[in-house]
Scaffold this motif. Structure first.
Motif, PDB file in Angstrom:
ATOM      1  N   LYS A  89       0.825  -1.214   0.000  1.00  0.00           N
ATOM      2  CA  LYS A  89       0.000   0.000   0.000  1.00  0.00           C
ATOM      3  C   LYS A  89       0.855   1.258   0.000  1.00  0.00           C
ATOM      4  CE  LYS A  89      -3.768   2.262   2.490  1.00  0.00           C
ATOM      5  NZ  LYS A  89      -4.671   2.203   3.676  1.00  0.00           N
ATOM      6  N   GLU A  90       1.963   1.254   0.749  1.00  0.00           N
ATOM      7  CA  GLU A  90       2.848   2.424   0.763  1.00  0.00           C
ATOM      8  C   GLU A  90       3.492   2.630  -0.603  1.00  0.00           C
ATOM      9  OE1 GLU A  90       3.153   4.704   2.913  1.00  0.00           O
ATOM     10  OE2 GLU A  90       1.981   3.769   4.511  1.00  0.00           O
ATOM     11  N   GLY A  91       3.797   1.538  -1.309  1.00  0.00           N
ATOM     12  CA  GLY A  91       4.294   1.635  -2.678  1.00  0.00           C
ATOM     13  C   GLY A  91       5.748   2.035  -2.830  1.00  0.00           C
ATOM     14  N   TYR A  92       6.477   2.159  -1.740  1.00  0.00           N
ATOM     15  CA  TYR A  92       7.882   2.573  -1.839  1.00  0.00           C
ATOM     16  C   TYR A  92       8.781   1.383  -2.141  1.00  0.00           C
ATOM     17  CZ  TYR A  92      12.378   4.624  -0.451  1.00  0.00           C
ATOM     18  OH  TYR A  92      13.675   5.066  -0.429  1.00  0.00           O
ATOM     19  N   LEU A  93       8.545   0.267  -1.461  1.00  0.00           N
ATOM     20  CA  LEU A  93       9.313  -0.951  -1.683  1.00  0.00           C
ATOM     21  C   LEU A  93       8.477  -1.938  -2.494  1.00  0.00           C
ATOM     22  CD1 LEU A  93      10.701  -1.448   1.932  1.00  0.00           C
ATOM     23  CD2 LEU A  93      12.081  -0.887  -0.069  1.00  0.00           C
ATOM     24  N   SER A  94       9.066  -2.512  -3.515  1.00  0.00           N
ATOM     25  CA  SER A  94       8.352  -3.552  -4.253  1.00  0.00           C
ATOM     26  C   SER A  94       8.528  -4.877  -3.510  1.00  0.00           C
ATOM     27  CB  SER A  94       8.890  -3.667  -5.680  1.00  0.00           C
ATOM     28  OG  SER A  94      10.263  -4.006  -5.670  1.00  0.00           O
ATOM     29  N   LEU A  95       7.527  -5.744  -3.635  1.00  0.00           N
ATOM     30  CA  LEU A  95       7.524  -7.017  -2.918  1.00  0.00           C
ATOM     31  C   LEU A  95       8.015  -8.150  -3.814  1.00  0.00           C
ATOM     32  CD1 LEU A  95       4.147  -6.735  -0.994  1.00  0.00           C
ATOM     33  CD2 LEU A  95       6.387  -7.044   0.060  1.00  0.00           C
ATOM     34  N   ALA A  96       8.923  -8.938  -3.270  1.00  0.00           N
ATOM     35  CA  ALA A  96       9.403 -10.134  -3.973  1.00  0.00           C
ATOM     36  C   ALA A  96       8.724 -11.359  -3.391  1.00  0.00           C
ATOM     37  CB  ALA A  96      10.918 -10.254  -3.833  1.00  0.00           C
ATOM     38  N   SER A  97       8.657 -12.411  -4.166  1.00  0.00           N
ATOM     39  CA  SER A  97       8.043 -13.654  -3.716  1.00  0.00           C
ATOM     40  C   SER A  97       8.840 -14.256  -2.566  1.00  0.00           C
ATOM     41  CB  SER A  97       7.983 -14.652  -4.870  1.00  0.00           C
ATOM     42  OG  SER A  97       7.721 -15.959  -4.388  1.00  0.00           O
ATOM     43  N   PRO A  98       8.189 -14.540  -1.433  1.00  0.00           N
ATOM     44  CA  PRO A  98       8.910 -15.171  -0.322  1.00  0.00           C
ATOM     45  C   PRO A  98       9.432 -16.559  -0.683  1.00  0.00           C
ATOM     46  CG  PRO A  98       6.541 -15.110   0.109  1.00  0.00           C
ATOM     47  CD  PRO A  98       6.779 -14.267  -1.095  1.00  0.00           C
ATOM     48  N   ILE A  99       8.739 -17.260  -1.568  1.00  0.00           N
ATOM     49  CA  ILE A  99       9.193 -18.592  -1.992  1.00  0.00           C
ATOM     50  C   ILE A  99      10.500 -18.481  -2.761  1.00  0.00           C
ATOM     51  CG2 ILE A  99       8.652 -20.589  -3.430  1.00  0.00           C
ATOM     52  CD1 ILE A  99       5.696 -20.103  -2.815  1.00  0.00           C
ATOM     53  N   GLU A 100      10.541 -17.509  -3.709  1.00  0.00           N
ATOM     54  CA  GLU A 100      11.768 -17.315  -4.478  1.00  0.00           C
ATOM     55  C   GLU A 100      12.900 -16.813  -3.597  1.00  0.00           C
ATOM     56  OE1 GLU A 100      12.183 -18.257  -7.596  1.00  0.00           O
ATOM     57  OE2 GLU A 100      10.133 -19.045  -7.449  1.00  0.00           O
ATOM     58  N   ALA A 101      12.544 -16.003  -2.592  1.00  0.00           N
ATOM     59  CA  ALA A 101      13.565 -15.485  -1.674  1.00  0.00           C
ATOM     60  C   ALA A 101      14.187 -16.617  -0.861  1.00  0.00           C
ATOM     61  CB  ALA A 101      12.953 -14.442  -0.748  1.00  0.00           C
ATOM     62  N   GLU A 102      13.355 -17.551  -0.389  1.00  0.00           N
ATOM     63  CA  GLU A 102      13.879 -18.682   0.386  1.00  0.00           C
ATOM     64  C   GLU A 102      14.732 -19.605  -0.495  1.00  0.00           C
ATOM     65  OE1 GLU A 102      11.357 -20.807   2.932  1.00  0.00           O
ATOM     66  OE2 GLU A 102      10.549 -19.030   3.940  1.00  0.00           O
ATOM     67  N   LYS A 103      14.350 -19.763  -1.743  1.00  0.00           N
ATOM     68  CA  LYS A 103      15.164 -20.576  -2.658  1.00  0.00           C
ATOM     69  C   LYS A 103      16.541 -19.945  -2.846  1.00  0.00           C
ATOM     70  CE  LYS A 103      11.479 -22.675  -5.469  1.00  0.00           C
ATOM     71  NZ  LYS A 103      10.885 -22.715  -6.831  1.00  0.00           N
ATOM     72  N   ALA A 104      16.543 -18.605  -3.003  1.00  0.00           N
ATOM     73  CA  ALA A 104      17.810 -17.911  -3.203  1.00  0.00           C
ATOM     74  C   ALA A 104      18.707 -18.049  -1.979  1.00  0.00           C
ATOM     75  CB  ALA A 104      17.547 -16.439  -3.506  1.00  0.00           C
ATOM     76  N   LEU A 105      18.112 -17.985  -0.803  1.00  0.00           N
ATOM     77  CA  LEU A 105      18.879 -18.154   0.424  1.00  0.00           C
ATOM     78  C   LEU A 105      19.449 -19.565   0.540  1.00  0.00           C
ATOM     79  CD1 LEU A 105      16.642 -16.244   2.997  1.00  0.00           C
ATOM     80  CD2 LEU A 105      19.042 -15.779   2.555  1.00  0.00           C
ATOM     81  N   ARG A 106      18.640 -20.523   0.192  1.00  0.00           N
ATOM     82  CA  ARG A 106      19.029 -21.929   0.385  1.00  0.00           C
ATOM     83  C   ARG A 106      20.070 -22.385  -0.635  1.00  0.00           C
ATOM     84  NH1 ARG A 106      14.116 -24.124   0.539  1.00  0.00           N
ATOM     85  NH2 ARG A 106      14.023 -23.882   2.786  1.00  0.00           N
ATOM     86  N   TYR A 107      19.886 -21.937  -1.895  1.00  0.00           N
ATOM     87  CA  TYR A 107      20.751 -22.463  -2.961  1.00  0.00           C
ATOM     88  C   TYR A 107      21.793 -21.453  -3.452  1.00  0.00           C
ATOM     89  CZ  TYR A 107      17.121 -26.000  -2.981  1.00  0.00           C
ATOM     90  OH  TYR A 107      16.242 -26.978  -2.612  1.00  0.00           O
ATOM     91  N   ARG A 108      21.953 -20.370  -2.709  1.00  0.00           N
ATOM     92  CA  ARG A 108      22.982 -19.383  -3.011  1.00  0.00           C
ATOM     93  C   ARG A 108      22.859 -18.809  -4.404  1.00  0.00           C
ATOM     94  NH1 ARG A 108      28.004 -21.514  -3.144  1.00  0.00           N
ATOM     95  NH2 ARG A 108      27.283 -23.656  -3.260  1.00  0.00           N
ATOM     96  N   THR A 109      21.648 -18.582  -4.857  1.00  0.00           N
ATOM     97  CA  THR A 109      21.434 -17.925  -6.139  1.00  0.00           C
ATOM     98  C   THR A 109      21.195 -16.435  -5.914  1.00  0.00           C
ATOM     99  OG1 THR A 109      19.066 -18.436  -6.005  1.00  0.00           O
ATOM    100  CG2 THR A 109      20.473 -20.018  -7.161  1.00  0.00           C
ATOM    101  N   THR A 110      21.112 -15.701  -7.004  1.00  0.00           N
ATOM    102  CA  THR A 110      20.929 -14.248  -6.894  1.00  0.00           C
ATOM    103  C   THR A 110      19.602 -13.946  -6.205  1.00  0.00           C
ATOM    104  OG1 THR A 110      22.166 -13.901  -8.934  1.00  0.00           O
ATOM    105  CG2 THR A 110      20.762 -12.087  -8.172  1.00  0.00           C
TER     106      THR A 110
END
Length: 353
Positions: A89-110
């Motif tokens: 609603k604030e519109g300042y930060l765009s939201l990324a998928s939490p699923i994709e974020a966890e994959k990136a954390l787990r598998y060391r991807t961008t």
């Protein structure tokens, strides 16, 4: 009782009278985030964790465990999903998928975002107190009251480095009305919803600039016809014409009322530098406490505006840097099949015992 009601009614009438006699001008201003996010443009809201010191022994029977687990999940889901809604609603930060974020954390991807935010719920207590009172006939009657309390911890991490950017803690608590049956008591989430919403509102403002409306009262002059005319124009919403009259009259007479009101209108229009220059001049001519307070508030507004510009400048700088940087995600995380929190990728400071 009658005196109390009369006092409340009298106070309301007085407040309404004062409100009706005061003309205000307002403007919407952008406030800086409480936390400098290193220029982050996007964020992922990860699942909230529930620590195992959950104390909810009010229910008995074979379904108690599953009921308590469901209550945990409901509160955690409410916090995560509503934090996403508020950020969007604030519109300042765009939201990324939490699923994709966890994959990136787990598998060391961008990482698909610049930052992560998650939460932990601790010290949860959910109990029912039993009270016994006599009714009008002298018979004992049992009543139940539900009390819920816990702590919400929020943590924000830089997605590129894994370093913690900020941490906030809030307490949530609530109690129910008296009920004759345990089954008539409200769910825990209803009792702490207002506190959770408060934490979500403050947390959103902690990580994202936000807008806030400010109101400024004008000084009324009952004797001067020129100032009365300007005051009436401002009251009717014609602030541009009122500003013109106030400014011209101040230049000609040095009237602190005209100068003060002109500065308030300028400030409401977002012309902060012009308002500051005028209010400084008014204060030099009239060492008045009201003008001094207005000047202090205006200086705060200028500081807010400067911080917002700085935060947005960092964001644009980070965007340019990211577009030029093609390096891979740093290797500080090891591949794992565990959840993010089980693997220790999102951690929270230990609560003091």
């Amino acid at each position: 009782m009658k005196k109390t009601l009369a006092f409340i009614l009298g106070s309301f009438i007085l407040f309404a009278t004062l409100l009706s006699c005061t003309t205000t001008v307002s403007g919407e201003f952008e406030r800086p985030a409480g936390l400098d996010m290193n220029g982050a443009r996007s964020i992922a809201v990860l699942d909230f964790a529930v620590q195992e010191n959950w104390n909810a022994d009010i229910w008995s029977g074979r379904n108690s465990y599953y009921r308590k687990e469901r209550e945990k999940e409901q509160i955690a889901d409410y916090l995560a999903s509503n934090l996403q809604k508020r950020i969007a609603k604030e519109g300042y930060l765009s939201l990324a998928s939490p699923i994709e974020a966890e994959k990136a954390l787990r598998y060391r991807t961008t990482p698909p975002c610049d930052a992560y935010v998650s939460g932990s719920i601790t010290h949860y207590e959910d109990r029912i107190d039993r009270r016994v009172r006599e009714d009008d006939e002298g018979k004992e009657k049992v009543y139940f009251i539900r009390r819920v309390s816990f702590t919400i911890n929020y943590s924000i991490l830089d997605a590129a480095t894994g370093k913690e950017l900020g941490y906030k803690r809030f307490n949530a608590s609530g109690s129910s009305y008296e009920a004759e049956s345990r089954r008539d008591l409200p769910d825990p989430i209803r009792l702490v919803k207002s506190d959770m919403d408060r934490s979500l509102r403050e947390m959103t403002r902690y990580i994202s600039p936000y807008k806030e409306r400010e109101y400024y009262s004008l000084i009324k002059d009952k004797k001067n016809e020129t100032l009365q005319k300007a005051y009436k124009l401002a009251s009717d919403g014609n602030t541009e014409e009122a500003l013109k009259i106030y400014s011209e009259y101040y230049e000609a007479s040095g009237s602190y009322k005209a100068g003060y009101n002109a500065a308030m209108i300028l400030q409401s229009q977002g012309k902060l530098d012009e308002a500051k220059k005028l209010l400084d001049d008014v204060y030099q001519r009239n060492q008045d406490g009201k003008i001094k307070n207005a000047l202090r508030n205006l200086n705060s507004e200028l500081d807010y505006a400067d911080r917002v510009r700085t935060q947005k400048g960092l964001r644009e700088s980070r965007s340019r840097k990211n577009s030029q940087d093609t390096s891979s995600f740093p290797d500080q995380y090891e591949e794992s099949g565990e959840s993010i929190k089980d693997a220790g990728l999102i951690t929270f400071p230990k609560d003091e015992q």
